[in-house]
Design a protein around this motif. Structure first.
Motif, PDB file in Angstrom:
ATOM      1  N   CYS A   1       0.854  -1.184   0.000  1.00 14.33           N
ATOM      2  CA  CYS A   1       0.000   0.000   0.000  1.00 14.33           C
ATOM      3  C   CYS A   1       0.890   1.234   0.000  1.00 14.33           C
ATOM      4  O   CYS A   1       2.079   1.147   0.312  1.00 14.33           O
ATOM      5  CB  CYS A   1      -0.977   0.015   1.179  1.00 14.33           C
ATOM      6  SG  CYS A   1      -0.278   0.552   2.747  1.00 14.33           S
ATOM      7  N   HIS A   2       0.319   2.373  -0.345  1.00 18.15           N
ATOM      8  CA  HIS A   2       1.116   3.595  -0.473  1.00 18.15           C
ATOM      9  C   HIS A   2       1.795   4.000   0.829  1.00 18.15           C
ATOM     10  O   HIS A   2       2.913   4.525   0.818  1.00 18.15           O
ATOM     11  CB  HIS A   2       0.266   4.748  -1.021  1.00 18.15           C
ATOM     12  CG  HIS A   2      -0.707   5.287  -0.026  1.00 18.15           C
ATOM     13  ND1 HIS A   2      -0.432   6.395   0.735  1.00 18.15           N
ATOM     14  CD2 HIS A   2      -1.929   4.854   0.363  1.00 18.15           C
ATOM     15  CE1 HIS A   2      -1.447   6.631   1.536  1.00 18.15           C
ATOM     16  NE2 HIS A   2      -2.373   5.713   1.329  1.00 18.15           N
ATOM     17  N   ALA A   3       1.166   3.760   1.965  1.00 18.23           N
ATOM     18  CA  ALA A   3       1.756   4.163   3.247  1.00 18.23           C
ATOM     19  C   ALA A   3       2.965   3.317   3.602  1.00 18.23           C
ATOM     20  O   ALA A   3       3.863   3.791   4.302  1.00 18.23           O
ATOM     21  CB  ALA A   3       0.718   4.080   4.354  1.00 18.23           C
ATOM     22  N   LEU A   4       2.996   2.084   3.138  1.00 13.28           N
ATOM     23  CA  LEU A   4       4.082   1.171   3.504  1.00 13.28           C
ATOM     24  C   LEU A   4       5.009   0.865   2.328  1.00 13.28           C
ATOM     25  O   LEU A   4       5.559  -0.229   2.232  1.00 13.28           O
ATOM     26  CB  LEU A   4       3.506  -0.116   4.092  1.00 13.28           C
ATOM     27  CG  LEU A   4       2.821   0.056   5.451  1.00 13.28           C
ATOM     28  CD1 LEU A   4       2.161  -1.241   5.888  1.00 13.28           C
ATOM     29  CD2 LEU A   4       3.808   0.548   6.495  1.00 13.28           C
ATOM     30  N   ARG A   5       5.193   1.843   1.455  1.00 18.58           N
ATOM     31  CA  ARG A   5       6.149   1.639   0.357  1.00 18.58           C
ATOM     32  C   ARG A   5       7.553   1.748   0.938  1.00 18.58           C
ATOM     33  O   ARG A   5       7.824   2.570   1.818  1.00 18.58           O
ATOM     34  CB  ARG A   5       5.898   2.601  -0.784  1.00 18.58           C
ATOM     35  CG  ARG A   5       6.119   4.029  -0.489  1.00 18.58           C
ATOM     36  CD  ARG A   5       5.778   4.894  -1.706  1.00 18.58           C
ATOM     37  NE  ARG A   5       6.355   6.197  -1.523  1.00 18.58           N
ATOM     38  CZ  ARG A   5       5.797   7.156  -0.795  1.00 18.58           C
ATOM     39  NH1 ARG A   5       4.625   6.958  -0.224  1.00 18.58           N
ATOM     40  NH2 ARG A   5       6.403   8.315  -0.647  1.00 18.58           N
ATOM     41  N   ARG A   6       8.434   0.911   0.449  1.00 17.08           N
ATOM     42  CA  ARG A   6       9.768   0.780   1.055  1.00 17.08           C
ATOM     43  C   ARG A   6      10.640   2.017   0.899  1.00 17.08           C
ATOM     44  O   ARG A   6      11.598   2.184   1.639  1.00 17.08           O
ATOM     45  CB  ARG A   6      10.460  -0.467   0.517  1.00 17.08           C
ATOM     46  CG  ARG A   6       9.729  -1.703   1.077  1.00 17.08           C
ATOM     47  CD  ARG A   6      10.353  -2.989   0.754  1.00 17.08           C
ATOM     48  NE  ARG A   6      11.714  -3.090   1.249  1.00 17.08           N
ATOM     49  CZ  ARG A   6      12.531  -4.058   0.852  1.00 17.08           C
ATOM     50  NH1 ARG A   6      12.126  -4.955  -0.021  1.00 17.08           N
ATOM     51  NH2 ARG A   6      13.746  -4.117   1.325  1.00 17.08           N
ATOM     52  N   ASP A   7      10.287   2.908  -0.009  1.00 18.82           N
ATOM     53  CA  ASP A   7      11.059   4.141  -0.140  1.00 18.82           C
ATOM     54  C   ASP A   7      10.387   5.311   0.570  1.00 18.82           C
ATOM     55  O   ASP A   7      10.790   6.447   0.422  1.00 18.82           O
ATOM     56  CB  ASP A   7      11.308   4.483  -1.614  1.00 18.82           C
ATOM     57  CG  ASP A   7      10.037   4.804  -2.373  1.00 18.82           C
ATOM     58  OD1 ASP A   7       8.918   4.571  -1.848  1.00 18.82           O
ATOM     59  OD2 ASP A   7      10.141   5.296  -3.517  1.00 18.82           O
ATOM     60  N   GLY A   8       9.369   5.029   1.382  1.00 20.43           N
ATOM     61  CA  GLY A   8       8.608   6.084   2.033  1.00 20.43           C
ATOM     62  C   GLY A   8       9.013   6.349   3.471  1.00 20.43           C
ATOM     63  O   GLY A   8       9.755   5.593   4.108  1.00 20.43           O
ATOM     64  N   ALA A   9       8.477   7.443   3.995  1.00 20.52           N
ATOM     65  CA  ALA A   9       8.800   7.895   5.345  1.00 20.52           C
ATOM     66  C   ALA A   9       8.306   6.932   6.427  1.00 20.52           C
ATOM     67  O   ALA A   9       8.964   6.772   7.461  1.00 20.52           O
ATOM     68  CB  ALA A   9       8.207   9.283   5.582  1.00 20.52           C
ATOM     69  N   THR A  10       7.169   6.291   6.217  1.00 17.48           N
ATOM     70  CA  THR A  10       6.643   5.373   7.235  1.00 17.48           C
ATOM     71  C   THR A  10       7.581   4.196   7.424  1.00 17.48           C
ATOM     72  O   THR A  10       7.896   3.811   8.553  1.00 17.48           O
ATOM     73  CB  THR A  10       5.230   4.882   6.857  1.00 17.48           C
ATOM     74  OG1 THR A  10       4.389   6.019   6.676  1.00 17.48           O
ATOM     75  CG2 THR A  10       4.651   3.964   7.904  1.00 17.48           C
ATOM     76  N   VAL A  11       8.050   3.616   6.328  1.00 16.37           N
ATOM     77  CA  VAL A  11       8.980   2.488   6.434  1.00 16.37           C
ATOM     78  C   VAL A  11      10.305   2.966   7.015  1.00 16.37           C
ATOM     79  O   VAL A  11      10.896   2.280   7.858  1.00 16.37           O
ATOM     80  CB  VAL A  11       9.154   1.778   5.071  1.00 16.37           C
ATOM     81  CG1 VAL A  11      10.261   0.734   5.133  1.00 16.37           C
ATOM     82  CG2 VAL A  11       7.834   1.122   4.666  1.00 16.37           C
TER      83      VAL A  11
END
Length: 191
Positions: free
Chosen positions: A162-172
């Motif tokens: 999902c967009h929130a848990l993309r590996r290049d994102g701030a959440t991850v």
């Protein structure tokens, strides 16, 4: 759920409710009890018989048993309220065809192949499609490791789903730093 700012007055007409509950069994498997219920806020004729406001148009249930790998080991359906008694509930043991499917791998495609169209009930088939995420949510953090990934060194299953848990994102980067992958800088990749 209502619209944030409805621009006109409105009245409810129809409600479809899904309910999914997951239970741990003493034998290490899990029971999944799912239901779909449709109701209307006004009387409607169905197959020549009046259905009162608030009485279900559909009330259908799926009962699955899954093992710890999330493979379906038993499945059955039950239709309690329907528009066409004697027809809607005559799909026999069609939903036993879910046995052998895995909720994490190809489940929705398998459901469509085995139960779409006249091979099953539109509503029960639709209900079955919500089961993977509901069961995974029920088992996440207890049966399914959501922090460290699998024994083969693969990241936790939920990353990049999902967009929130993309590996290049701030959440991850914040909550799963081990699995974070920085986005390549465009200036260093252009040649």
């Amino acid at each position: 759920m209502s619209a944030a700012n409805p621009s006109t007055s409105r009245r409810p007409l129809h409600r479809r409710a899904f309910d999914v509950q997951v239970f741990a069994r003493d034998d290490g498997q899990f029971d999944v009890e799912a239901s779909l219920t449709d109701t209307k806020t006004h009387d409607v004729p169905l197959a020549g018989v009046p259905r009162k406001a608030g009485d279900p148009i559909h009330e259908m249930h799926l009962h699955l048993t899954v093992d710890s790998s999330l493979t379906v080991t038993a499945a059955r359906s039950e239709t309690r309220w329907m528009p066409y008694p004697g027809a809607c509930n005559e799909h026999g043991q069609a939903y036993a065809r879910l046995v052998g499917l895995n909720l994490m791998n190809g489940f929705r495609q398998g459901v469509q192949e085995r139960l779409s169209g006249t091979r099953g009930c539109t509503h029960l088939t639709e209900l079955s499609l919500v089961l993977p995420t509901a069961v995974i949510q029920a088992l996440a953090g207890s049966v399914i490791d959501t922090r460290e990934g699998d024994s083969d060194g693969a990241p936790p299953f939920q990353l990049d789903r999902c967009h929130a848990l993309r590996r290049d994102g701030a959440t991850v980067a914040r909550f799963y730093p081990r699995w974070h992958q920085a986005t390549p800088d465009a200036s260093t990749t252009a040649s």
